[in-house]
Design an enzyme around this catalytic site. Structure first.
Site, short mmCIF file in Angstrom:
data_model
loop_
_atom_site.label_atom_id
_atom_site.label_comp_id
_atom_site.label_asym_id
_atom_site.label_seq_id
_atom_site.Cartn_x
_atom_site.Cartn_y
_atom_site.Cartn_z
N HIS A 271 -42.56 11.99 31.37
CA HIS A 271 -41.55 11.07 30.82
C HIS A 271 -41.74 9.71 31.46
O HIS A 271 -42.09 9.61 32.63
CB HIS A 271 -40.14 11.60 31.15
CG HIS A 271 -39.09 11.03 30.28
ND1 HIS A 271 -38.56 9.79 30.49
CD2 HIS A 271 -38.50 11.51 29.16
CE1 HIS A 271 -37.67 9.54 29.55
NE2 HIS A 271 -37.60 10.58 28.73
N ASP B 29 -37.63 18.21 25.70
CA ASP B 29 -38.20 18.71 24.44
C ASP B 29 -38.96 20.02 24.61
O ASP B 29 -39.29 20.68 23.63
CB ASP B 29 -39.12 17.65 23.82
CG ASP B 29 -38.34 16.43 23.38
OD1 ASP B 29 -37.12 16.57 23.17
OD2 ASP B 29 -38.93 15.34 23.27
N1 ACO Z 1 -49.86 16.36 30.31
C1 ACO Z 1 -50.87 16.10 31.17
N2 ACO Z 1 -50.96 14.97 31.90
C2 ACO Z 1 -49.99 14.07 31.75
C3 ACO Z 1 -48.91 14.28 30.87
C4 ACO Z 1 -48.87 15.48 30.15
N3 ACO Z 1 -47.86 15.74 29.30
N4 ACO Z 1 -48.10 13.21 30.92
C5 ACO Z 1 -48.66 12.35 31.78
N5 ACO Z 1 -49.81 12.87 32.29
C6 ACO Z 1 -50.68 12.25 33.28
C7 ACO Z 1 -51.52 11.14 32.66
O1 ACO Z 1 -52.74 11.64 32.17
C8 ACO Z 1 -51.68 10.20 33.81
O2 ACO Z 1 -52.69 10.72 34.65
P1 ACO Z 1 -53.70 9.72 35.44
O3 ACO Z 1 -52.82 8.88 36.31
O4 ACO Z 1 -54.59 10.65 36.19
O5 ACO Z 1 -54.39 8.92 34.36
C9 ACO Z 1 -50.36 10.31 34.58
O6 ACO Z 1 -49.85 11.61 34.25
C10 ACO Z 1 -49.34 9.25 34.19
O7 ACO Z 1 -49.24 9.23 32.78
P2 ACO Z 1 -48.77 7.99 31.92
O8 ACO Z 1 -49.35 8.09 30.55
O9 ACO Z 1 -48.94 6.72 32.65
O10 ACO Z 1 -47.24 8.27 31.83
P3 ACO Z 1 -46.27 7.55 30.81
O11 ACO Z 1 -45.04 7.29 31.54
O12 ACO Z 1 -46.89 6.41 30.13
O13 ACO Z 1 -46.12 8.69 29.69
C11 ACO Z 1 -45.29 10.24 28.20
C12 ACO Z 1 -44.97 9.32 29.38
C13 ACO Z 1 -45.83 9.42 27.00
C14 ACO Z 1 -44.01 10.94 27.76
C15 ACO Z 1 -46.35 11.27 28.62
O14 ACO Z 1 -45.90 11.97 29.77
C16 ACO Z 1 -46.75 12.23 27.53
O15 ACO Z 1 -47.59 11.90 26.70
N6 ACO Z 1 -46.11 13.45 27.47
C17 ACO Z 1 -46.36 14.39 26.43
C18 ACO Z 1 -45.52 14.07 25.18
C19 ACO Z 1 -44.05 14.37 25.42
O16 ACO Z 1 -43.65 15.41 25.93
N7 ACO Z 1 -43.18 13.41 24.98
C20 ACO Z 1 -41.74 13.56 25.11
C21 ACO Z 1 -41.16 12.50 25.95
S1 ACO Z 1 -39.49 12.87 26.37
C22 ACO Z 1 -38.56 12.60 25.04
O17 ACO Z 1 -38.91 11.95 24.09
C23 ACO Z 1 -37.19 13.25 25.01
#
Ligand code: ACO
Length: 372
Positions: free
Chosen positions: A258, A312
């Site tokens: 998140h 979610d």
């Molecule tokens: N699975 C695996 N790795 C992840 C995930 C995940 N779900 N989420 C983040 N990471 C990792 C990234 O690869 C990144 O790794 P790195 O630093 O080695 O490159 C690190 O964690 C940070 O990730 P960011 O993309 O910078 O985190 P950001 O805050 O931008 O992303 C997001 C948040 C888009 C929700 C992301 O966690 C994601 O894509 N999750 C999956 C989709 C999801 O569940 N969305 C629902 C959001 S909640 C809601 O809407 C109620």
């Protein structure tokens, strides 16, 4: 030097007294009240009233609010005709967007004022309940109906959707509606604010919000998480699936991570409780077991980066156990979010109104001579 902030990250566009989030401690409150306590002790109408008008309602305020909503459960014929005319395969949330857009087209001379809010908010809440219930009815091959007022918003909605429904499912729906009601200003609410800041009408602002909610980076994660569980099929397949897809192919585990939280999403407490309680059939128990094993592996692997389960991951299991198919999940999210979006519009337009008009830094050609 002027800097660009892609995604408006770390840009603040309003003050809010609505939702407080502490992403490090996993705290979320509506107007100071803990979110899980509200989900357990209040109804959707009470919490909507709290968000829209500032305080929890007393009994007569609540009754009056409910009566006003119930007066608007019967949709005008043009909305019913649009619902019937759209193709069977139309996207559920897209249908909601289209019907609300039709309503905005007949809105004339709408001016923001507290008096108008009191009239239009119950109208929107009543209409949206009926639109979403009838989207589900039409998609499951049944006729359009006028929902009949029941004891509360959640039970009126579920009784319009299903022939048989029990109190546990009604309570779970009521809690889900509350838990998803607001989350500060994500993309959908921000879109509504941009539209509302031009002093466009509430329906048009809501259409902007729903359009943004449709995108897979926003509203679609409950659907995505649930589809993962279906793909995995058995609890024994969780680890091989995880190793192949998440570790080797580096796909993201949907339902984890998140932008704001660096720990568990606080709304999970209630969703997990209802997932446990409602998953009684063998196939539901199987999905829940898959989810629990997958969550354990995901958190073990990614928590060192501050990546934990978000709401979610379990909400789809609850919506499915209530009786809804996967393609309704995002629309149920939309139904829940309407009061929160309206509360933000009111807070912005009536108290801090300023046209939202950011700038872009030009990086194209210098002046060029025109040649044919
Ligand atoms: N699975 C695996 N790795 C992840 C995930 C995940 N779900 N989420 C983040 N990471 C990792 C990234 O690869 C990144 O790794 P790195 O630093 O080695 O490159 C690190 O964690 C940070 O990730 P960011 O993309 O910078 O985190 P950001 O805050 O931008 O992303 C997001 C948040 C888009 C929700 C992301 O966690 C994601 O894509 N999750 C999956 C989709 C999801 O569940 N969305 C629902 C959001 S909640 C809601 O809407 C109620």
């Amino acid at each position: 030097m002027t800097e660009v902030s892609p995604g408006l990250e770390n840009v603040y566009i309003k003050y809010t007294a609505l939702t407080y989030i502490d992403g490090n401690k996993g705290i979320m409150r509506y107007r100071g009240y803990d979110i899980n306590e509200l989900a357990e002790k209040s109804s959707f109408e009470e919490v909507s009233y709290l968000m829209l008008f500032g305080e929890l309602p007393d009994e007569s305020e609540l009754q009056n609010f409910k009566n006003q909503i119930n007066k608007n459960l019967k949709l005008p014929d043009y909305m019913k005709n649009i619902l019937k005319e759209l193709p069977e395969k139309a996207d559920s949330l897209g249908i909601l967007q289209t019907v609300l857009s039709a309503r905005s087209s007949v809105e004339s001379n709408y001016k923001y004022s507290e008096k108008n809010d009191m009239e239009i908010i119950p109208e929107i809440l009543g209409n949206v309940l009926s639109i979403v219930a009838n989207i589900y009815r039409l998609k499951s091959g049944r006729d359009i109906i006028d929902p009949v007022p029941d004891k509360n918003y959640a039970s009126t909605f579920l009784r319009a959707c299903f022939d048989k429904i029990d109190d546990d499912k009604i309570n779970a729906m009521d809690s889900a509606l509350i838990l998803y009601m607001d989350h500060e200003i994500p993309a959908s609410t921000t879109s509504a604010l941009v539209t509302a800041s031009t002093l466009s009408d509430m329906y048009s602002s809501l259409v902007s919000a729903i359009a943004a909610l449709r995108g897979p980076l926003h509203g679609g994660a409950a659907e995505g998480a649930y589809k993962q569980f279906l793909e995995i099929k058995t609890p024994e397949n969780v680890e091989p699936w995880f190793n192949k897809n998440i570790i080797d192919d580096k796909k993201r585990l949907i339902g984890l991570g998140h932008r704001v939280y660096r720990t568990y999403d606080p709304r999970l407490t209630s969703f997990k409780k209802y997932a446990d309680k409602l998953s009684t059939a063998p196939d539901q128990k199987n999905i829940l077991e898959i989810a629990k094993r997958l969550e354990a592996l995901g958190v073990k692997t990614f928590s060192p980066k501050g990546i934990y389960t978000n709401t979610d991951f379990y909400s789809g299991i609850v919506f499915n156990a209530i009786g809804f198919p996967v393609d309704m999940f995002t629309t149920l999210f939309g139904l829940s979010r309407v009061s929160g979006i309206l509360a933000h519009i009111i807070e912005y337009v009536e108290k801090q109104e300023r046209l939202i008009r950011p700038r872009a830094i030009y990086n194209g050609y210098d002046r060029r001579d025109y040649k044919k």
